[in-house]
Design a protein around this motif. Structure first.
Motif, PDB file in Angstrom:
ATOM      1  N   GLU A 193      10.859   2.828  -6.021  1.00 26.57           N
ATOM      2  CA  GLU A 193      10.860   2.275  -7.426  1.00 26.57           C
ATOM      3  C   GLU A 193      11.314   1.021  -7.550  1.00 26.57           C
ATOM      4  O   GLU A 193      10.803  -0.132  -8.175  1.00 26.57           O
ATOM      5  CB  GLU A 193      10.915   3.084  -8.458  1.00 26.57           C
ATOM      6  CG  GLU A 193      10.082   4.561  -8.745  1.00 26.57           C
ATOM      7  CD  GLU A 193      10.444   5.434  -9.604  1.00 26.57           C
ATOM      8  OE1 GLU A 193      11.607   5.063 -10.385  1.00 26.57           O
ATOM      9  OE2 GLU A 193      10.010   6.362  -9.784  1.00 26.57           O
TER      10      GLU A 193
ATOM     11  N   TRP B 175       2.313  11.324   0.998  1.00 24.88           N
ATOM     12  CA  TRP B 175       3.208  10.285   0.489  1.00 24.88           C
ATOM     13  C   TRP B 175       4.374  10.746  -0.070  1.00 24.88           C
ATOM     14  O   TRP B 175       4.762  10.218  -1.047  1.00 24.88           O
ATOM     15  CB  TRP B 175       2.132   9.507  -0.267  1.00 24.88           C
ATOM     16  CG  TRP B 175       1.044   9.114   0.371  1.00 24.88           C
ATOM     17  CD1 TRP B 175      -0.214   9.554   0.323  1.00 24.88           C
ATOM     18  CD2 TRP B 175       0.955   7.982   1.291  1.00 24.88           C
ATOM     19  NE1 TRP B 175      -1.177   8.888   1.158  1.00 24.88           N
ATOM     20  CE2 TRP B 175      -0.525   7.863   1.859  1.00 24.88           C
ATOM     21  CE3 TRP B 175       1.832   7.180   1.859  1.00 24.88           C
ATOM     22  CZ2 TRP B 175      -1.124   6.956   2.637  1.00 24.88           C
ATOM     23  CZ3 TRP B 175       1.320   6.222   2.645  1.00 24.88           C
ATOM     24  CH2 TRP B 175       0.100   5.915   3.258  1.00 24.88           C
TER      25      TRP B 175
ATOM     26  N   ALA C 238       4.016   5.792  -5.582  1.00 28.86           N
ATOM     27  CA  ALA C 238       4.148   5.687  -6.999  1.00 28.86           C
ATOM     28  C   ALA C 238       2.949   6.603  -7.632  1.00 28.86           C
ATOM     29  O   ALA C 238       3.017   7.370  -8.515  1.00 28.86           O
ATOM     30  CB  ALA C 238       4.041   4.453  -7.269  1.00 28.86           C
ATOM     31  N   GLN C 239       1.918   6.609  -6.774  1.00 26.68           N
ATOM     32  CA  GLN C 239       0.708   7.361  -7.554  1.00 26.68           C
ATOM     33  C   GLN C 239       0.644   8.798  -7.159  1.00 26.68           C
ATOM     34  O   GLN C 239      -0.094   9.515  -7.685  1.00 26.68           O
ATOM     35  CB  GLN C 239      -0.579   6.678  -7.018  1.00 26.68           C
ATOM     36  CG  GLN C 239      -0.870   5.251  -7.506  1.00 26.68           C
ATOM     37  CD  GLN C 239      -1.950   4.606  -7.569  1.00 26.68           C
ATOM     38  OE1 GLN C 239      -2.947   5.000  -6.458  1.00 26.68           O
ATOM     39  NE2 GLN C 239      -2.372   3.425  -7.958  1.00 26.68           N
ATOM     40  N   ALA C 240       1.212   9.239  -6.107  1.00 23.26           N
ATOM     41  CA  ALA C 240       1.250  10.560  -5.327  1.00 23.26           C
ATOM     42  C   ALA C 240       1.722  11.588  -6.445  1.00 23.26           C
ATOM     43  O   ALA C 240       2.876  11.508  -7.080  1.00 23.26           O
ATOM     44  CB  ALA C 240       1.946  10.565  -4.239  1.00 23.26           C
ATOM     45  N   GLU C 241       1.213  12.740  -6.649  1.00 21.08           N
ATOM     46  CA  GLU C 241       1.693  13.798  -7.220  1.00 21.08           C
ATOM     47  C   GLU C 241       2.823  14.568  -6.634  1.00 21.08           C
ATOM     48  O   GLU C 241       2.448  14.929  -5.345  1.00 21.08           O
ATOM     49  CB  GLU C 241       0.540  14.833  -7.883  1.00 21.08           C
ATOM     50  CG  GLU C 241      -0.259  14.293  -8.901  1.00 21.08           C
ATOM     51  CD  GLU C 241       0.268  13.916  -9.871  1.00 21.08           C
ATOM     52  OE1 GLU C 241       0.943  14.857 -10.442  1.00 21.08           O
ATOM     53  OE2 GLU C 241      -0.433  13.244 -10.843  1.00 21.08           O
TER      54      GLU C 241
ATOM     55  N   THR D 285       2.679   1.590  -3.404  1.00 20.44           N
ATOM     56  CA  THR D 285       1.452   2.121  -4.391  1.00 20.44           C
ATOM     57  C   THR D 285       0.967   3.679  -4.237  1.00 20.44           C
ATOM     58  O   THR D 285       0.947   4.471  -5.076  1.00 20.44           O
ATOM     59  CB  THR D 285       0.358   1.322  -4.477  1.00 20.44           C
ATOM     60  OG1 THR D 285       0.582   0.158  -4.593  1.00 20.44           O
ATOM     61  CG2 THR D 285      -0.964   1.656  -5.510  1.00 20.44           C
ATOM     62  N   ARG D 286       0.994   4.111  -2.934  1.00 18.98           N
ATOM     63  CA  ARG D 286       0.597   5.419  -2.830  1.00 18.98           C
ATOM     64  C   ARG D 286       1.748   6.262  -3.074  1.00 18.98           C
ATOM     65  O   ARG D 286       1.412   7.471  -3.483  1.00 18.98           O
ATOM     66  CB  ARG D 286       0.356   5.664  -1.104  1.00 18.98           C
ATOM     67  CG  ARG D 286      -0.978   4.985  -0.656  1.00 18.98           C
ATOM     68  CD  ARG D 286      -1.977   5.634  -1.121  1.00 18.98           C
ATOM     69  NE  ARG D 286      -3.594   5.061  -0.519  1.00 18.98           N
ATOM     70  CZ  ARG D 286      -3.891   5.511   0.530  1.00 18.98           C
ATOM     71  NH1 ARG D 286      -3.267   6.717   1.370  1.00 18.98           N
ATOM     72  NH2 ARG D 286      -5.043   4.940   1.305  1.00 18.98           N
TER      73      ARG D 286
ATOM     74  N   GLU E 181       1.016  -1.383  -0.062  1.00 18.85           N
ATOM     75  CA  GLU E 181      -0.120  -0.103   0.187  1.00 18.85           C
ATOM     76  C   GLU E 181       0.797   1.182   0.042  1.00 18.85           C
ATOM     77  O   GLU E 181       0.614   2.105  -0.746  1.00 18.85           O
ATOM     78  CB  GLU E 181      -0.834   0.128   1.292  1.00 18.85           C
ATOM     79  CG  GLU E 181      -1.960  -1.018   1.065  1.00 18.85           C
ATOM     80  CD  GLU E 181      -2.844  -0.958   2.280  1.00 18.85           C
ATOM     81  OE1 GLU E 181      -4.033  -1.417   2.099  1.00 18.85           O
ATOM     82  OE2 GLU E 181      -2.350  -0.831   3.568  1.00 18.85           O
TER      83      GLU E 181
ATOM     84  N   ARG F 280      11.891   8.248  -3.881  1.00 19.30           N
ATOM     85  CA  ARG F 280      11.055   7.745  -4.856  1.00 19.30           C
ATOM     86  C   ARG F 280      11.865   6.698  -5.768  1.00 19.30           C
ATOM     87  O   ARG F 280      11.373   5.633  -5.943  1.00 19.30           O
ATOM     88  CB  ARG F 280      10.576   8.739  -5.737  1.00 19.30           C
ATOM     89  CG  ARG F 280       9.664   9.610  -5.191  1.00 19.30           C
ATOM     90  CD  ARG F 280       9.077  10.615  -6.059  1.00 19.30           C
ATOM     91  NE  ARG F 280       7.953  11.774  -5.456  1.00 19.30           N
ATOM     92  CZ  ARG F 280       6.833  11.309  -5.148  1.00 19.30           C
ATOM     93  NH1 ARG F 280       6.186  10.272  -5.465  1.00 19.30           N
ATOM     94  NH2 ARG F 280       5.905  12.372  -4.398  1.00 19.30           N
TER      95      ARG F 280
END
Length: 415
Positions: free
Chosen positions: A177, A224, A57-60, A54-55, A51, A173
């Motif tokens: 990744e 995040w 990776a998806q966060a702006e 994913t958060r 979780e 990040r």
């Protein structure tokens, strides 16, 4: 010596894989307490490692400003780095340094490395970037040529200057990744970093031979955004070998004046045109039929990869490291596919702009002495050993790099 990269992956900057860049990075690569964080949190909800990954990776990317402390305990010789011209990226090789960070969360940012009485700053604004050294009172402006500017907008290209300064967000990040590649991932007890509640993601390599023991990334529980990165050596489980983290941070858009670069009065300004590869060069930069790295990506000529995961060893061939360290522009001309990788016949001219004319690098630093101090003689060449990374420079022009002991690089060279 300077190198410049152009990224086409959007707001998060990534470098082109250029043999010249890799070789120069090898040349250039050549006691403060740890960052403390409170374990007193506001009872964060439980999350799984997946979780959190994913958060993040998806966060702006968020607009923010803050103070960052970078601490390196790499086991390198005492370089007396603070006497080498004050605030300079080379100081990141040892001890603790303080940086100030501002970003709009998109393509504009400023990072300043602070010395006792000096400053080194990197300012990025889309396809332009500037560096300023108060010690040299010099500004270097990196920009795409006019004919490339329109195409750069289509590619969402951003310029990354040489000696780019690290931030917890970008480094964190990148670490996450790759978190699930040949490693176990867990979530440690929540903590507080720079006054903000944060989850801690622990990445532990499965390898028993890598120099990296574990990586811990503290992630802000609201945005995040990675707030701190700590890397432990496999030889020392008590104290991180590398730490980069915010000591204070504000999630709000910085004042526009902070992100707008203006050359200080009286500073010299040097212009550097950054070549942008054309479509044909991008398509042919890594030709079919060349060897591939473990992920299946074809590699440029003159670059090979052995091992997997944390035991990966990258080998460059036909690299005249001594000439690169001495600031000889002709050294780039002999690097495999340097012009092709840059997508421009101006690679030689570009390097000459970086390295100066005839008198070595345009910095007040004896890079040859630094190279000799950081490396030790070994059979057939010289080696750099640190707590997290090893470099083997062979007399036959090969350079091997990996997060493994020098003996592992030697075995890869002899294979």
């Amino acid at each position: 010596m300077d190198t410049t990269t152009v990224s086409t992956t959007g707001p998060r900057r990534r470098a082109w894989a250029v043999p010249a860049v890799a070789a120069v990075a090898v040349a250039a690569a050549f006691a403060a307490p740890p960052l403390l964080a409170s374990a007193d949190t506001a009872g964060l909800p439980e999350v799984t490692p997946a979780e959190v990954l994913t958060r993040v990776a998806q966060a702006e990317p968020q607009p923010l400003s803050g103070t960052v402390v970078h601490t390196a305990r790499l086991g390198l010789p005492d370089l007396s780095l603070t006497a080498m011209g004050g605030a300079d990226p080379v100081s990141l090789l040892g001890g603790s340094t303080t940086l100030r960070v501002w970003t709009d969360g998109e393509q504009r940012s400023r990072v300043s490395l602070l010395g006792d009485a000096s400053e080194y700053s990197v300012v990025a604004d889309g396809t332009q970037a500037w560096t300023y050294s108060s010690s040299d009172d010099e500004v270097v402006h990196y920009a795409l040529s006019p004919q490339d500017a329109a195409r750069a907008q289509e590619l969402r290209a951003t310029a990354t200057p040489p000696a780019d300064l690290p931030t917890p967000d970008e480094l964190g990040r990148e670490a996450l990744e790759r978190a699930q590649e040949h490693a176990t991932v867990g979530v440690d007890a929540a903590t507080t970093v720079a006054g903000r509640d944060a989850y801690q993601v622990v990445v532990t390599p499965r390898s028993t031979t890598t120099l990296v023991g574990r990586i811990v990334v503290a992630v802000d529980a609201q945005t995040w955004t990675p707030l701190r990165v700590q890397v432990w050596s496999s030889d020392d489980a008590a104290t991180p070998a590398l730490e980069l983290g915010f000591t204070d941070v504000t999630f709000a858009a910085p004042d526009d004046a902070v992100l707008t670069f203006a050359a200080p009065p009286g500073a010299s300004v040097r212009e550097v045109a950054v070549p942008l590869p054309d479509d044909a060069s991008l398509a042919q930069a890594v030709p079919d039929g060349l060897p591939a790295d473990p992920s299946g990506t074809p590699l440029p000529e003159g670059v090979s990869v052995t091992g997997t995961g944390w035991d990966t060893v990258v080998e460059l061939t036909d690299v005249d490291v001594a000439a690169l360290v001495a600031g000889d522009p002709a050294a780039v001309a002999d690097l495999p596919q340097a012009d092709k990788e840059l997508g421009s016949e101006g690679a030689q001219e570009l390097y000459e702009q970086f390295a100066g004319e005839g008198d070595g690098p345009p910095v007040d630093l004896d890079t040859t002495a630094l190279y000799d101090q950081l490396t030790t003689p070994v059979e057939g060449g010289r080696a750099l050993s640190s707590s997290l990374l090893s470099v083997l420079v062979l007399d036959d022009g090969r350079v091997l790099v990996g997060a493994v002991p020098v003996d592992a690089l030697r075995a890869a060279a002899d294979a």
